[in-house]
Scaffold this motif. Structure first.
Motif, PDB file in Angstrom:
ATOM      1  N   PRO A 212       0.960  -1.223  -0.021  1.00  0.00           N
ATOM      2  CA  PRO A 212      -0.039  -0.127   0.162  1.00  0.00           C
ATOM      3  C   PRO A 212       0.587   1.222  -0.160  1.00  0.00           C
ATOM      4  O   PRO A 212       1.727   1.137   0.752  1.00  0.00           O
ATOM      5  CB  PRO A 212      -0.927  -0.126   1.244  1.00  0.00           C
ATOM      6  CG  PRO A 212      -0.719  -1.572   1.449  1.00  0.00           C
ATOM      7  CD  PRO A 212       0.514  -2.115   0.955  1.00  0.00           C
ATOM      8  N   VAL A 213       0.747   2.111  -0.952  1.00  0.00           N
ATOM      9  CA  VAL A 213       1.425   3.477  -1.015  1.00  0.00           C
ATOM     10  C   VAL A 213       0.504   4.597  -1.373  1.00  0.00           C
ATOM     11  O   VAL A 213      -0.667   4.579  -1.420  1.00  0.00           O
ATOM     12  CB  VAL A 213       2.364   3.131  -2.119  1.00  0.00           C
ATOM     13  CG1 VAL A 213       3.311   2.183  -2.324  1.00  0.00           C
ATOM     14  CG2 VAL A 213       1.474   3.146  -3.554  1.00  0.00           C
ATOM     15  N   LYS A 214       0.977   5.746  -0.995  1.00  0.00           N
ATOM     16  CA  LYS A 214       0.204   6.975  -1.050  1.00  0.00           C
ATOM     17  C   LYS A 214       0.693   7.292  -2.503  1.00  0.00           C
ATOM     18  O   LYS A 214       1.380   6.669  -3.304  1.00  0.00           O
ATOM     19  CB  LYS A 214       0.842   7.983  -0.104  1.00  0.00           C
ATOM     20  CG  LYS A 214       0.782   7.844   1.267  1.00  0.00           C
ATOM     21  CD  LYS A 214       1.419   8.591   2.070  1.00  0.00           C
ATOM     22  CE  LYS A 214       1.518   8.260   3.617  1.00  0.00           C
ATOM     23  NZ  LYS A 214       2.222   9.441   4.612  1.00  0.00           N
ATOM     24  N   ALA A 215      -0.124   8.407  -3.007  1.00  0.00           N
ATOM     25  CA  ALA A 215       0.203   9.068  -4.343  1.00  0.00           C
ATOM     26  C   ALA A 215       1.614   9.506  -4.505  1.00  0.00           C
ATOM     27  O   ALA A 215       1.983   9.215  -5.704  1.00  0.00           O
ATOM     28  CB  ALA A 215      -0.767  10.334  -4.559  1.00  0.00           C
ATOM     29  N   SER A 216       2.255   9.725  -3.574  1.00  0.00           N
ATOM     30  CA  SER A 216       3.639  10.075  -3.622  1.00  0.00           C
ATOM     31  C   SER A 216       4.590   8.897  -3.793  1.00  0.00           C
ATOM     32  O   SER A 216       5.712   9.148  -4.408  1.00  0.00           O
ATOM     33  CB  SER A 216       4.256  10.916  -2.436  1.00  0.00           C
ATOM     34  OG  SER A 216       4.039  10.199  -1.303  1.00  0.00           O
ATOM     35  N   GLY A 217       3.997   7.773  -3.431  1.00  0.00           N
ATOM     36  CA  GLY A 217       5.106   6.645  -3.867  1.00  0.00           C
ATOM     37  C   GLY A 217       5.503   6.003  -2.308  1.00  0.00           C
ATOM     38  O   GLY A 217       6.147   5.118  -2.432  1.00  0.00           O
ATOM     39  N   ASP A 218       5.254   6.981  -1.196  1.00  0.00           N
ATOM     40  CA  ASP A 218       5.789   6.605   0.012  1.00  0.00           C
ATOM     41  C   ASP A 218       4.738   5.306   0.519  1.00  0.00           C
ATOM     42  O   ASP A 218       3.604   5.494   0.142  1.00  0.00           O
ATOM     43  CB  ASP A 218       5.751   7.731   1.017  1.00  0.00           C
ATOM     44  CG  ASP A 218       6.778   8.852   0.543  1.00  0.00           C
ATOM     45  OD1 ASP A 218       7.577   8.373   0.030  1.00  0.00           O
ATOM     46  OD2 ASP A 218       6.311  10.027   0.784  1.00  0.00           O
ATOM     47  N   THR A 219       5.349   4.554   1.501  1.00  0.00           N
ATOM     48  CA  THR A 219       4.443   3.472   2.024  1.00  0.00           C
ATOM     49  C   THR A 219       3.326   4.222   2.928  1.00  0.00           C
ATOM     50  O   THR A 219       3.559   5.041   3.674  1.00  0.00           O
ATOM     51  CB  THR A 219       5.332   2.670   2.820  1.00  0.00           C
ATOM     52  OG1 THR A 219       6.352   2.244   1.976  1.00  0.00           O
ATOM     53  CG2 THR A 219       4.556   1.446   3.468  1.00  0.00           C
ATOM     54  N   ALA A 220       2.119   3.554   2.613  1.00  0.00           N
ATOM     55  CA  ALA A 220       0.965   3.906   3.375  1.00  0.00           C
ATOM     56  C   ALA A 220       0.957   3.096   4.552  1.00  0.00           C
ATOM     57  O   ALA A 220       0.192   2.007   4.525  1.00  0.00           O
ATOM     58  CB  ALA A 220      -0.171   4.013   2.503  1.00  0.00           C
ATOM     59  N   THR A 221       1.403   3.296   5.671  1.00  0.00           N
ATOM     60  CA  THR A 221       1.565   2.550   6.906  1.00  0.00           C
ATOM     61  C   THR A 221       0.156   2.389   7.716  1.00  0.00           C
ATOM     62  O   THR A 221       0.185   1.130   8.118  1.00  0.00           O
ATOM     63  CB  THR A 221       2.605   3.190   7.779  1.00  0.00           C
ATOM     64  OG1 THR A 221       2.270   4.228   8.374  1.00  0.00           O
ATOM     65  CG2 THR A 221       4.094   3.090   7.375  1.00  0.00           C
ATOM     66  N   GLN A 222      -0.488   3.366   7.170  1.00  0.00           N
ATOM     67  CA  GLN A 222      -1.964   2.966   7.903  1.00  0.00           C
ATOM     68  C   GLN A 222      -2.983   2.239   7.133  1.00  0.00           C
ATOM     69  O   GLN A 222      -4.054   1.790   7.651  1.00  0.00           O
ATOM     70  CB  GLN A 222      -2.656   4.571   8.056  1.00  0.00           C
ATOM     71  CG  GLN A 222      -3.285   4.937   6.833  1.00  0.00           C
ATOM     72  CD  GLN A 222      -2.327   5.570   5.779  1.00  0.00           C
ATOM     73  OE1 GLN A 222      -0.907   5.462   5.943  1.00  0.00           O
ATOM     74  NE2 GLN A 222      -2.704   6.297   5.055  1.00  0.00           N
ATOM     75  N   LEU A 223      -2.598   1.584   5.917  1.00  0.00           N
ATOM     76  CA  LEU A 223      -3.403   0.561   5.103  1.00  0.00           C
ATOM     77  C   LEU A 223      -2.893  -0.776   5.239  1.00  0.00           C
ATOM     78  O   LEU A 223      -1.716  -0.838   5.063  1.00  0.00           O
ATOM     79  CB  LEU A 223      -3.381   1.312   3.578  1.00  0.00           C
ATOM     80  CG  LEU A 223      -4.148   2.504   3.523  1.00  0.00           C
ATOM     81  CD1 LEU A 223      -4.221   2.865   2.081  1.00  0.00           C
ATOM     82  CD2 LEU A 223      -5.710   2.580   3.901  1.00  0.00           C
TER      83      LEU A 223
END
Length: 248
Positions: A212-223
């Motif tokens: 799971p990632v954010k639009a920026s490409g960073d990992t979305a740790t909350q997902l």
């Protein structure tokens, strides 16, 4: 029209099959190989016929496979399944991919995963004598690079991701329609926070799935699983032929 060529070449000839859904392109590739010394052209067939083969691949030395068919619903890269099918039966076939989608990073990753040996641009990217040379002497040519890292970070694809297996899990008609940004309805029978979407997102998660990632490409740790937006980006990037490459 598929063509099975009744040729009994001399001992030592490289028994070769051409796989392409476009009859004009198939005939063109066939014409290059059928008269080449040292090549025995066994068949010139489309993707569906190639997928119906099983033990037949054990009598083939080289498969020259076109990757894409932009007319298809869903996954527009049927050549990937052909390569996977060849590898699944354990046939020792050298697979040469010819494609107008040469610069497509999603396709390159999928062909590497499938087990293609060579990946070439069609037409101006590969001369006729080079194609013959690859068929006759594959060990003298540069093979498909290992684990291409060309997909954008926003897709959440890692080296552990099995893109082709993931696409299989997402390929049912209802899922692929919902994932296609060009075809999905503005409003559907379920919202994007529904149980149905949670199930789809779960299909795409796991050790060999998407991070799971954010639009920026960073990992979305909350997902715990990729978002719907991420899944749509992934589907478009790995199953859709690119417009600018289509005329090559």
């Amino acid at each position: 029209m598929n063509e099975h060529v009744p040729v009994n070449g001399p001992v030592g000839c490289r028994r070769t099959v051409v796989v392409d859904n476009d009859p004009v392109m198939r005939a063109g590739t066939r014409s290059v190989l059928v008269g080449a010394e040292g090549v025995e052209l066994v068949a010139a067939i489309d993707h569906d016929t190639a997928l119906s083969w099983s033990d037949e691949w054990h009598g083939v030395d080289v498969a020259v496979v076109d990757a894409s068919d932009q007319r298809r619903e869903g996954d527009q890269f049927p050549g990937v399944d052909v390569v996977r099918a060849i590898r699944a039966v354990g046939a020792e076939v050298t697979v040469v991919v010819l494609t107008g989608q040469y610069l497509h990073p999603g396709l390159r990753r999928r062909m590497w995963e499938a087990g293609a040996d060579f990946f070439y641009a069609r037409d101006e990217g590969m001369a006729e004598d080079e194609l013959v040379s690859v068929v006759l002497n594959p060990d003298e040519h540069r093979r498909l690079p290992q684990a291409p890292d060309e997909l954008p970070d926003e897709l959440g694809v890692t080296r552990d991701t099995r893109v082709n297996e993931l696409i299989e899990r997402l390929s049912s008609p209802d899922i692929r329609t919902a994932l296609d940004p060009d075809r999905r309805k503005k409003s559907g029978p379920y919202g994007e926070r529904s149980r149905w979407w949670n199930h789809v997102r779960t299909l795409a998660a796991g050790p060999k799935g998407l991070v799971p990632v954010k639009a920026s490409g960073d990992t979305a740790t909350q997902l715990d699983a990729p978002s719907v937006v991420q899944l749509r980006k992934f589907w478009a990037a790995t199953t859709r032929a690119r417009e600018r490459d289509r005329d090559r």
